[in-house]
Design a protein around this motif. Structure first.
Motif, PDB file in Angstrom:
ATOM      1  N   VAL A  16       0.835  -1.203   0.000  1.00  0.00           N
ATOM      2  CA  VAL A  16       0.000   0.000   0.000  1.00  0.00           C
ATOM      3  C   VAL A  16       0.866   1.249   0.000  1.00  0.00           C
ATOM      4  O   VAL A  16       0.622   2.203  -0.755  1.00  0.00           O
ATOM      5  N   ASP A  17       1.903   1.262   0.831  1.00  0.00           N
ATOM      6  CA  ASP A  17       2.805   2.410   0.915  1.00  0.00           C
ATOM      7  C   ASP A  17       3.500   2.652  -0.425  1.00  0.00           C
ATOM      8  O   ASP A  17       3.628   3.789  -0.894  1.00  0.00           O
ATOM      9  N   ALA A  18       3.949   1.569  -1.068  1.00  0.00           N
ATOM     10  CA  ALA A  18       4.604   1.706  -2.372  1.00  0.00           C
ATOM     11  C   ALA A  18       3.642   2.272  -3.411  1.00  0.00           C
ATOM     12  O   ALA A  18       4.022   3.119  -4.239  1.00  0.00           O
ATOM     13  N   LEU A  19       2.389   1.841  -3.364  1.00  0.00           N
ATOM     14  CA  LEU A  19       1.397   2.359  -4.304  1.00  0.00           C
ATOM     15  C   LEU A  19       0.996   3.788  -3.968  1.00  0.00           C
ATOM     16  O   LEU A  19       0.582   4.543  -4.850  1.00  0.00           O
ATOM     17  N   GLN A  20       1.106   4.179  -2.711  1.00  0.00           N
ATOM     18  CA  GLN A  20       0.889   5.580  -2.373  1.00  0.00           C
ATOM     19  C   GLN A  20       1.983   6.459  -2.987  1.00  0.00           C
ATOM     20  O   GLN A  20       1.727   7.581  -3.409  1.00  0.00           O
ATOM     21  N   ALA A  21       3.189   5.929  -3.032  1.00  0.00           N
ATOM     22  CA  ALA A  21       4.296   6.682  -3.634  1.00  0.00           C
ATOM     23  C   ALA A  21       4.227   6.673  -5.151  1.00  0.00           C
ATOM     24  O   ALA A  21       4.528   7.682  -5.807  1.00  0.00           O
ATOM     25  N   ALA A  22       3.840   5.542  -5.742  1.00  0.00           N
ATOM     26  CA  ALA A  22       3.854   5.395  -7.208  1.00  0.00           C
ATOM     27  C   ALA A  22       2.650   4.562  -7.636  1.00  0.00           C
ATOM     28  O   ALA A  22       2.793   3.377  -7.967  1.00  0.00           O
ATOM     29  N   PRO A  23       1.446   5.156  -7.641  1.00  0.00           N
ATOM     30  CA  PRO A  23       0.235   4.370  -7.878  1.00  0.00           C
ATOM     31  C   PRO A  23       0.114   3.767  -9.270  1.00  0.00           C
ATOM     32  O   PRO A  23      -0.617   2.803  -9.464  1.00  0.00           O
ATOM     33  N   ARG A  24       0.847   4.310 -10.254  1.00  0.00           N
ATOM     34  CA  ARG A  24       0.750   3.769 -11.607  1.00  0.00           C
ATOM     35  C   ARG A  24       2.048   3.089 -12.060  1.00  0.00           C
ATOM     36  O   ARG A  24       2.209   2.778 -13.241  1.00  0.00           O
ATOM     37  N   ALA A  25       2.945   2.849 -11.126  1.00  0.00           N
ATOM     38  CA  ALA A  25       4.183   2.153 -11.479  1.00  0.00           C
ATOM     39  C   ALA A  25       3.872   0.711 -11.885  1.00  0.00           C
ATOM     40  O   ALA A  25       2.866   0.123 -11.459  1.00  0.00           O
ATOM     41  N   SER A  26       4.728   0.135 -12.700  1.00  0.00           N
ATOM     42  CA  SER A  26       4.527  -1.251 -13.135  1.00  0.00           C
ATOM     43  C   SER A  26       4.670  -2.192 -11.943  1.00  0.00           C
ATOM     44  O   SER A  26       5.340  -1.881 -10.945  1.00  0.00           O
ATOM     45  N   TRP A  27       4.071  -3.377 -12.069  1.00  0.00           N
ATOM     46  CA  TRP A  27       4.191  -4.358 -10.989  1.00  0.00           C
ATOM     47  C   TRP A  27       5.634  -4.828 -10.821  1.00  0.00           C
ATOM     48  O   TRP A  27       6.056  -5.138  -9.709  1.00  0.00           O
ATOM     49  N   SER A  28       6.388  -4.847 -11.882  1.00  0.00           N
ATOM     50  CA  SER A  28       7.792  -5.235 -11.751  1.00  0.00           C
ATOM     51  C   SER A  28       8.572  -4.188 -10.966  1.00  0.00           C
ATOM     52  O   SER A  28       9.406  -4.524 -10.117  1.00  0.00           O
ATOM     53  N   THR A  29       8.303  -2.898 -11.216  1.00  0.00           N
ATOM     54  CA  THR A  29       8.963  -1.830 -10.463  1.00  0.00           C
ATOM     55  C   THR A  29       8.593  -1.896  -8.991  1.00  0.00           C
ATOM     56  O   THR A  29       9.461  -1.803  -8.102  1.00  0.00           O
TER      57      THR A  29
END
Length: 348
Positions: A16-29
Motif C-alpha cells: 500500500v505504501d509503495a502504491l501511495q508513492a507510485a500508484p501507476r508504477a509497473s508491478w515489476s517496479t
C-alpha cells in the motif's frame, strides 16, 4: 468475512505504501522495490481490492481544484436519521466525502461544484431537501493546503519511497483543460492503473495523444491518484477533525507547518469562525491529546476552536464504505456535472 477487518500484515502495508508513492508504477517496479515478484505483487493487490481493504482513487487536483468551489457542509439530522441521510448524500456526485461524527453536528459532507453559484444552489436545493435534515451550515474553503494524496502508511523506508516517487516537474504555462481531459479523469476513476492504450481505445483518441496528456496532467498534479486503506485495516484507524483559529498573517506558514506532520490528512483554509480545518488520522482517539500538545508547543499562536471524532465514514473521495470502512462501491467524481441553478425568484 468478519465485520471488523484485522490490520494488514507488514507485506501488504508495504505494498500500500509503495502504491501511495507510485500508484501507476509497473508491478515489476513495485515488486523490485519490495523484494517481490511482479506476479506476487499484483496478486496481493488484487486480494486487497477484492476484500475492500485498499483501493485506488483518481480525481482532479492542484490547479484544477483551484478552479472549482469547495465547501464543508455541517448537517444536523432528526433523531435516528443520520445514517439514512448520509446514504442519500453519498449517492450524489458533488458530495465527495460524508462522515458521521461525534461532535457539535451529525454529518460532515465535502461538496464540490464548478462555481460558487452552483455550489450554493446544490446545497440549498439538494442537500437541505434530503428527508431527515434539520439544519445545514455551509463553510467555504478558499484554499486547500494539503489533502489525502500526501498521507502515507509509512511502512517502507524513506529511501524506498524516494526511489519510487516521481520527481516534481515545474510548469509555467497555464493549464489547458477541456472535455477530453474530463473524460480522461472519469475513466481513470474507474481504473486508476489502466494503460494509456486502453484509455485511448475507450475514449476513441490516439494513444500518443492520451499518453502525452495523461503524463502532463499527472506530472503537474492536475490529476491525483491515491491509494487508500480501509480504516479498520489501517495502523491509524481514528479520524479526528480540528477547527483552528490562526492569526491571518500566520495562516499560510501555520498550514505548511501542520502539513508536515505525519498524522495530518488534510489542511484547508475555511471561512467560518475558525479559519483553518485540519483532519488527522491517529492510532487511537487518545492520541489527540499528545498531538494537540505538540501543536501548541510548535505553534503557540494556534487556538483549537472545535473537535470532532468520526464514528463512521460513509464515503471517502467517491468510494462508498461499509461500517468497517472497507470499499464496497464508487460514485464518479465528476465535479463538473451540471447543477441546475434556479432563475432569480424561482424557489420551486
Amino acid at each position: 468475512m468478519s465485520e471488523e477487518s484485522a490490520m494488514l500484515d507488514e507485506q501488504d502495508l508495504k505494498l500500500v505504501d509503495a502504491l501511495q508513492a507510485a500508484p501507476r508504477a509497473s508491478w515489476s517496479t513495485l515488486g523490485n522495490a519490495l523484494g517481490l515478484g511482479a506476479v506476487t505483487a499484483a496478486r496481493r493487490w488484487d486480494g486487497l481490492v477484492e476484500r475492500g481493504d485498499a483501493w485506488l482513487t483518481a480525481y482532479a487536483g492542484g490547479e484544477l481544484t483551484a478552479q472549482l468551489a469547495l465547501a464543508f457542509v455541517e448537517i444536523d439530522c432528526a433523531p435516528g436519521a443520520a445514517l439514512r441521510v448520509a446514504d442519500v448524500l453519498a449517492a450524489d456526485v458533488h458530495v465527495v466525502t460524508v462522515e458521521y461524527l461525534a461532535g457539535r453536528f451529525d454529518l460532515l459532507a465535502h461538496v464540490v461544484a464548478p462555481t460558487l453559484r452552483e455550489l450554493g444552489a446544490h446545497v440549498l436545493d439538494r442537500v437541505t431537501a434530503v428527508p431527515g435534515v434539520t439544519r445545514v451550515r455551509t463553510v467555504l474553503s478558499p484554499r486547500m493546503f494539503t489533502e489525502g494524496s500526501r498521507w502515507r502508511v509509512r511502512a517502507i523506508s524513506p529511501g524506498q519511497r524516494e526511489a519510487l516517487t516521481p520527481k516534481p516537474v515545474r510548469h509555467r504555462a497555464p493549464l489547458r483543460f477541456d472535455d477530453a481531459d474530463r473524460a480522461l479523469i472519469l475513466a481513470l476513476g474507474v481504473d486508476a492503473r489502466v494503460s494509456a492504450a486502453a484509455l485511448a481505445a475507450e475514449l476513441s483518441v490516439g494513444a500518443t495523444t492520451v499518453r502525452r496528456r495523461l503524463d502532463a496532467l499527472l506530472a503537474r498534479g492536475a490529476i491525483r491518484v491515491r491509494c487508500e486503506i480501509a480504516r479498520s485495516a489501517s495502523p491509524a484507524p481514528v479520524t479526528v477533525t480540528l477547527w483552528l483559529r490562526v492569526p491571518p498573517d500566520k495562516l499560510e506558514t501555520t498550514a505548511r507547518s501542520l502539513a508536515m506532520l505525519p498524522e495530518v490528512r488534510m489542511c484547508a483554509a475555511v471561512s467560518g469562525e475558525a479559519n483553518l480545518m485540519l483532519v488527522v488520522w491517529l492510532p487511537t482517539q487518545h492520541d489527540t491529546v499528545a498531538l494537540e500538545s505538540l501543536m501548541a508547543a510548535k505553534l503557540p499562536w494556534l487556538e483549537i476552536a472545535g473537535r470532532a471524532v468520526t464514528l463512521r465514514s460513509v464515503k471517502l473521495m467517491g468510494r462508498l464504505l461499509d461500517s468497517a470502512g472497507r470499499g464496497v462501491g464508487r460514485v464518479p467524481l465528476d465535479f463538473w456535472a451540471a447543477v441546475p441553478v434556479p432563475e432569480h425568484g424561482d424557489r420551486s
